[in-house]
Design a protein around this motif. Structure first.
Motif, PDB file in Angstrom:
ATOM      1  N   LYS A  31       0.863  -1.179   0.000  1.00 45.95           N
ATOM      2  CA  LYS A  31       0.000   0.000   0.000  1.00 45.95           C
ATOM      3  C   LYS A  31       0.897   1.226   0.000  1.00 45.95           C
ATOM      4  O   LYS A  31       1.805   1.337   0.807  1.00 45.95           O
ATOM      5  N   GLY A  32       0.619   2.123  -0.910  1.00 44.64           N
ATOM      6  CA  GLY A  32       1.359   3.375  -0.920  1.00 44.64           C
ATOM      7  C   GLY A  32       0.708   4.363   0.029  1.00 44.64           C
ATOM      8  O   GLY A  32      -0.465   4.235   0.366  1.00 44.64           O
ATOM      9  N   PRO A  33       1.455   5.356   0.479  1.00 47.29           N
ATOM     10  CA  PRO A  33       0.888   6.366   1.364  1.00 47.29           C
ATOM     11  C   PRO A  33      -0.172   7.197   0.639  1.00 47.29           C
ATOM     12  O   PRO A  33      -0.115   7.376  -0.576  1.00 47.29           O
ATOM     13  N   GLU A  34      -1.123   7.705   1.403  1.00 40.38           N
ATOM     14  CA  GLU A  34      -2.181   8.537   0.827  1.00 40.38           C
ATOM     15  C   GLU A  34      -1.671   9.928   0.471  1.00 40.38           C
ATOM     16  O   GLU A  34      -2.173  10.552  -0.457  1.00 40.38           O
ATOM     17  N   GLN A  35      -0.678  10.398   1.218  1.00 42.63           N
ATOM     18  CA  GLN A  35      -0.139  11.738   0.977  1.00 42.63           C
ATOM     19  C   GLN A  35       1.365  11.741   1.236  1.00 42.63           C
ATOM     20  O   GLN A  35       1.825  11.178   2.236  1.00 42.63           O
ATOM     21  N   ILE A  36       2.120  12.369   0.335  1.00 45.46           N
ATOM     22  CA  ILE A  36       3.567  12.507   0.523  1.00 45.46           C
ATOM     23  C   ILE A  36       3.939  13.965   0.288  1.00 45.46           C
ATOM     24  O   ILE A  36       3.513  14.573  -0.696  1.00 45.46           O
ATOM     25  N   THR A  37       4.748  14.493   1.190  1.00 42.79           N
ATOM     26  CA  THR A  37       5.321  15.818   1.008  1.00 42.79           C
ATOM     27  C   THR A  37       6.834  15.642   0.995  1.00 42.79           C
ATOM     28  O   THR A  37       7.401  15.038   1.910  1.00 42.79           O
ATOM     29  N   THR A  38       7.479  16.139  -0.054  1.00 39.16           N
ATOM     30  CA  THR A  38       8.939  16.044  -0.180  1.00 39.16           C
ATOM     31  C   THR A  38       9.525  17.448  -0.180  1.00 39.16           C
ATOM     32  O   THR A  38       9.059  18.320  -0.902  1.00 39.16           O
ATOM     33  N   ARG A  39      10.563  17.618   0.636  1.00 44.18           N
ATOM     34  CA  ARG A  39      11.296  18.883   0.674  1.00 44.18           C
ATOM     35  C   ARG A  39      12.782  18.564   0.548  1.00 44.18           C
ATOM     36  O   ARG A  39      13.239  17.526   1.003  1.00 44.18           O
ATOM     37  N   PHE A  40      13.499  19.490  -0.054  1.00 44.44           N
ATOM     38  CA  PHE A  40      14.939  19.325  -0.233  1.00 44.44           C
ATOM     39  C   PHE A  40      15.675  20.358   0.602  1.00 44.44           C
ATOM     40  O   PHE A  40      15.336  21.544   0.587  1.00 44.44           O
ATOM     41  N   VAL A  41      16.685  19.880   1.332  1.00 43.97           N
ATOM     42  CA  VAL A  41      17.519  20.749   2.145  1.00 43.97           C
ATOM     43  C   VAL A  41      18.951  20.261   1.993  1.00 43.97           C
ATOM     44  O   VAL A  41      19.278  19.154   2.430  1.00 43.97           O
ATOM     45  N   GLY A  42      19.780  21.063   1.342  1.00 45.97           N
ATOM     46  CA  GLY A  42      21.169  20.659   1.140  1.00 45.97           C
ATOM     47  C   GLY A  42      21.244  19.303   0.462  1.00 45.97           C
ATOM     48  O   GLY A  42      20.650  19.104  -0.603  1.00 45.97           O
ATOM     49  N   PRO A  43      21.932  18.330   1.080  1.00 42.78           N
ATOM     50  CA  PRO A  43      22.070  17.000   0.479  1.00 42.78           C
ATOM     51  C   PRO A  43      20.931  16.038   0.853  1.00 42.78           C
ATOM     52  O   PRO A  43      21.026  14.855   0.608  1.00 42.78           O
ATOM     53  N   TRP A  44      19.869  16.561   1.456  1.00 39.95           N
ATOM     54  CA  TRP A  44      18.782  15.710   1.931  1.00 39.95           C
ATOM     55  C   TRP A  44      17.511  15.888   1.122  1.00 39.95           C
ATOM     56  O   TRP A  44      17.159  16.994   0.733  1.00 39.95           O
ATOM     57  N   ALA A  45      16.813  14.782   0.933  1.00 37.93           N
ATOM     58  CA  ALA A  45      15.424  14.797   0.480  1.00 37.93           C
ATOM     59  C   ALA A  45      14.635  14.269   1.673  1.00 37.93           C
ATOM     60  O   ALA A  45      14.882  13.158   2.152  1.00 37.93           O
ATOM     61  N   VAL A  46      13.731  15.076   2.177  1.00 36.13           N
ATOM     62  CA  VAL A  46      12.956  14.716   3.366  1.00 36.13           C
ATOM     63  C   VAL A  46      11.516  14.454   2.932  1.00 36.13           C
ATOM     64  O   VAL A  46      10.864  15.343   2.376  1.00 36.13           O
ATOM     65  N   CYS A  47      11.046  13.242   3.182  1.00 38.17           N
ATOM     66  CA  CYS A  47       9.685  12.861   2.803  1.00 38.17           C
ATOM     67  C   CYS A  47       8.848  12.590   4.046  1.00 38.17           C
ATOM     68  O   CYS A  47       9.247  11.806   4.903  1.00 38.17           O
TER      69      CYS A  47
END
Length: 124
Positions: A24-40
């Motif tokens: 099952k995939g998540p219903e909602q995903i928010t991705t943000r980028f900070v420097g060398p990171w992708a934060v989901c």
């Protein structure tokens, strides 16, 4: 490609990976980028069976441990890592993940070998 488009593509790939490997995939995903990171931030992750299992303390612990351990394991696959790396144009070094059963929310931080140049202006 704009940061918004890269974030959208990254979120879609993460959803596909979770759906394929977890069921099952998540219903909602928010991705943000900070420097060398992708934060989901992933909301609405629990399967029907997991929702049943989290009714007990042992079930809650087991679901959290399985989710965090399994997600780390699936990213050991070289082809999957290559798909992730292609979107941002950088080598994936490691990832950190955690899962809050009560909130049905997962957080995954993908750490790349260099700053991605996609920093979200709204990130803190």
């Amino acid at each position: 490609m704009s940061t918004t488009k890269v974030a959208h593509a990254f979120s879609n790939l993460v959803r596909e990976i979770r759906k394929k490997h977890v069921g099952k995939g998540p219903e909602q995903i928010t991705t943000r980028f900070v420097g060398p990171w992708a934060v989901c931030e992933l909301k609405g992750n629990l399967t029907s069976v997991e929702k049943f299992a989290v009714g007990s303390e042992d079930g809650r612990r087991l679901v959290r441990e399985l989710r965090t351990t399994f997600i780390k394991q699936i990213y050991q696959d070289a082809a999957l890592r290559a798909d992730v790396e292609k979107i941002v144009g950088a080598k994936l070094i490691t990832l950190f993940c955690d899962f809050d059963v009560d909130l049905d929310t997962a957080m995954t931080v993908y750490v790349f070998d260099r700053p991605l140049g996609l920093d979200d202006q709204n990130a803190i």
